[in-house]
Structure formats: C-alpha cells, structure tokens
Design a protein around this motif. Sequence first.
Motif, PDB file in Angstrom:
ATOM      1  N   UNK A   1       0.844  -1.236  -0.194  1.00  0.00           N
ATOM      2  CA  UNK A   1      -0.206   0.169  -0.300  1.00  0.00           C
ATOM      3  C   UNK A   1       0.804   1.513  -0.174  1.00  0.00           C
ATOM      4  N   UNK A   2       2.015   1.533   0.805  1.00  0.00           N
ATOM      5  CA  UNK A   2       2.922   2.668   1.054  1.00  0.00           C
ATOM      6  C   UNK A   2       3.244   2.849  -0.465  1.00  0.00           C
ATOM      7  N   UNK A   3       3.962   1.680  -1.125  1.00  0.00           N
ATOM      8  CA  UNK A   3       4.794   2.100  -2.224  1.00  0.00           C
ATOM      9  C   UNK A   3       3.881   2.636  -3.286  1.00  0.00           C
ATOM     10  N   UNK A   4       2.213   1.883  -3.230  1.00  0.00           N
ATOM     11  CA  UNK A   4       1.623   2.367  -4.708  1.00  0.00           C
ATOM     12  C   UNK A   4       1.187   4.469  -3.937  1.00  0.00           C
ATOM     13  N   UNK A   5       1.046   4.473  -2.691  1.00  0.00           N
ATOM     14  CA  UNK A   5       0.999   5.387  -2.962  1.00  0.00           C
ATOM     15  C   UNK A   5       1.596   6.138  -2.728  1.00  0.00           C
ATOM     16  N   UNK A   6       3.317   6.229  -2.206  1.00  0.00           N
ATOM     17  CA  UNK A   6       4.248   6.633  -2.433  1.00  0.00           C
ATOM     18  C   UNK A   6       4.484   6.860  -5.093  1.00  0.00           C
ATOM     19  N   UNK A   7       3.973   6.121  -5.454  1.00  0.00           N
ATOM     20  CA  UNK A   7       4.555   5.466  -6.231  1.00  0.00           C
ATOM     21  C   UNK A   7       3.138   6.272  -7.409  1.00  0.00           C
TER      22      UNK A   7
ATOM     23  N   UNK B   1     -16.513  10.062  -1.077  1.00  0.00           N
ATOM     24  CA  UNK B   1     -16.203  10.123  -2.640  1.00  0.00           C
ATOM     25  C   UNK B   1     -14.762  10.108  -2.786  1.00  0.00           C
ATOM     26  N   UNK B   2     -14.340  11.341  -2.219  1.00  0.00           N
ATOM     27  CA  UNK B   2     -12.467  11.604  -1.939  1.00  0.00           C
ATOM     28  C   UNK B   2     -11.709   9.833  -1.985  1.00  0.00           C
ATOM     29  N   UNK B   3     -12.318   9.954  -1.166  1.00  0.00           N
ATOM     30  CA  UNK B   3     -11.861   8.279  -0.345  1.00  0.00           C
ATOM     31  C   UNK B   3     -11.943   7.334  -1.297  1.00  0.00           C
ATOM     32  N   UNK B   4     -13.197   7.015  -2.110  1.00  0.00           N
ATOM     33  CA  UNK B   4     -13.291   6.724  -2.987  1.00  0.00           C
ATOM     34  C   UNK B   4     -12.808   6.194  -4.161  1.00  0.00           C
ATOM     35  N   UNK B   5     -12.534   7.468  -4.698  1.00  0.00           N
ATOM     36  CA  UNK B   5     -11.008   8.184  -5.988  1.00  0.00           C
ATOM     37  C   UNK B   5      -9.704   7.480  -5.728  1.00  0.00           C
ATOM     38  N   UNK B   6      -9.038   7.880  -4.340  1.00  0.00           N
ATOM     39  CA  UNK B   6      -7.765   7.438  -4.477  1.00  0.00           C
ATOM     40  C   UNK B   6      -8.080   6.154  -4.543  1.00  0.00           C
ATOM     41  N   UNK B   7      -9.272   5.170  -3.752  1.00  0.00           N
ATOM     42  CA  UNK B   7      -9.169   3.462  -3.487  1.00  0.00           C
ATOM     43  C   UNK B   7      -8.921   3.580  -4.984  1.00  0.00           C
ATOM     44  N   UNK B   8      -9.400   3.701  -5.794  1.00  0.00           N
ATOM     45  CA  UNK B   8      -9.475   3.471  -7.297  1.00  0.00           C
ATOM     46  C   UNK B   8      -7.877   3.641  -7.797  1.00  0.00           C
ATOM     47  N   UNK B   9      -7.876   5.321  -7.593  1.00  0.00           N
ATOM     48  CA  UNK B   9      -6.102   4.747  -8.309  1.00  0.00           C
ATOM     49  C   UNK B   9      -5.108   4.302  -7.655  1.00  0.00           C
ATOM     50  N   UNK B  10      -5.599   4.162  -6.632  1.00  0.00           N
ATOM     51  CA  UNK B  10      -4.117   3.221  -6.291  1.00  0.00           C
ATOM     52  C   UNK B  10      -4.694   1.571  -6.374  1.00  0.00           C
ATOM     53  N   UNK B  11      -5.668   1.343  -6.207  1.00  0.00           N
ATOM     54  CA  UNK B  11      -6.346  -0.130  -6.756  1.00  0.00           C
ATOM     55  C   UNK B  11      -5.399  -0.634  -8.438  1.00  0.00           C
ATOM     56  N   UNK B  12      -5.460   0.366  -9.623  1.00  0.00           N
ATOM     57  CA  UNK B  12      -5.378   0.610 -10.845  1.00  0.00           C
ATOM     58  C   UNK B  12      -3.871  -0.043 -10.546  1.00  0.00           C
ATOM     59  N   UNK B  13      -3.512   0.646  -9.665  1.00  0.00           N
ATOM     60  CA  UNK B  13      -1.068  -0.009  -9.673  1.00  0.00           C
ATOM     61  C   UNK B  13      -1.301  -1.109  -9.526  1.00  0.00           C
TER      62      UNK B  13
END
Length: 222
Positions: free
Chosen positions: A3-9, A146-158
């Motif tokens: 998770x942290x890798x995804x957040x930072x990358x 919705x902001x939380x869901x948006x970030x979840x989509x962006x991280x899951x995409x990775x």
Amino acid sequence: MNVLEAIHERRSIRKFLDRPVDDEILRHLLCAARRSPSSVNSQPWEFVVIRGEALKAIQQENARKFRNGDPAETELSTSEWPKESIFRKRQVGIAKQLFGAMDIQRGDTEKRQAWVERGFRYFDAPAVCVITYDKALSPKGPLMDIGGAVQTICLAAMEYGLGTCIAEQGVTYSSVVRRMARIEESKNLAISIAIGYPDWDYPANNVISEREDLDHLISWIE
Ligand SMILES: Cc1cc2nc3c(=O)[nH]c(=O)nc-3n(C[C@H](O)[C@H](O)[C@H](O)COP(=O)(O)O)c2cc1C
C-alpha cells in the motif's frame, strides 16, 4: 504492490497506450472503491464506466466545446482558491513542471491550448469512470467519501499496471457527459477518472509533483 509503495509511486498519468482495459479489471477497481469508508456507511458514490464509441463521442464533444470557448458547467467545483494564496502558487508550480517536461513555452498559446484540450478528452484514455451522487444529498456532504473512493481506485489501478488521472475537466461540460452517458437528472457529476496503461515515453507521465515539507504541515501537541 504494497500500500505504501502504491501511495508514494502514484502520479497523474496524462497519456495512455492504445490498449483497452478489460471490463473485469475495471470491476476489480470499483469493487475496491466500494470498500472505501463513508460517513454513516452512506456509500454515496455511483460509478459510470465509459469506454468505446460512447467515450470517443464525449471526448470529441468536450473538446469541441472547449475550443468553442463554451462556459463551464461544472456541478461541483473542486478548484476554487484565493488568487494570491499558496494554493494558487502550487498550481502554478505543477503547471511549470508539466510545461517544462512537455517543452511548452509560456507564450506558446497554441501548444498550451492543445495541452489543456487533452484534459477535456480525458487524455485520450481508453476508459473513464465518472463518479456521481444523488442530488438529494447536500452538495458538500458526500465529497469526503467520494474523495476516499477516488484515491482507492487510483491505488488499486496500480496493482494492475494501470495509470489514472483524476480530472475535473472531464465533468466540466456536464450536459455533454450527462446526455451521452445517460446520467439521470437526479444525480450530480462529482469527478472523472481517466484510466489506462501509462505511456512511459510521454514526458509529463514522469513528472513527480512537489509536496510541502512535512514539518510545515504538522503541529505536534501534547
Ligand atoms: C479533485 C481533483 C481534480 C483534478 N482535476 C484535474 C484536471 O482537470 N486536469 C488535470 O490535468 N489534472 C487534474 N487533477 C490532477 C492534479 O493536477 C494532480 O493530482 C496534482 O497536480 C498532483 O500531481 P500527482 O497526481 O501527479 O501527484 C485533479 C486532481 C484532483 C484531486
């Protein structure tokens, strides 16, 4: 990917390979988004996934309206701030980084317009998710959820090697998106996310946006 890798990358991706994204993968992303926390578990988000001919038609019509200078019809603006503020300075900062990477000179109106237009075309992504919510909710109510869901989509995409760009531009001409994606009048258009496989040869995709020094953001109280 942890998770942290995804957040930072994670970073905004503004050009994609000409490769479709499987519907099954898109389902996985939205299945993850569905697990996001929300106030009183209200789950205010609804996802409109747009691909294929419908997406092409919206991309073209958004771009046409932008070129025409049509006024924005944004239903939920996420980008209003005082002109002389640090927030405005940061906006100028990321614009400089991106224009620098793309070799767009300050006075080159044509190139700048072409750059901005790409945002209205969702950066020509093969898939777009527009997030809507019920108009019965107060406008600001579901924003945090919705902001939380948006970030979840962006991280899951990775996890699937996908890149994303959250784009208010994509819902600026809301009448176009609403009509062509058959979104009911009872829903507000919150935001769009462009989704696809990143083209790593595109200089803007390699820009790492700056962040405020952590020590300027924290107050330690005891
Ligand atoms: C609510 C929201 C709306 C955004 N709208 C746009 C947009 O319309 N066009 C665009 O190019 N980027 C848009 N972005 C992306 C931001 O410019 C980007 O997240 C920011 O510059 C930080 O860069 P990074 O995502 O690469 O870390 C948006 C981001 C958010 C969170």
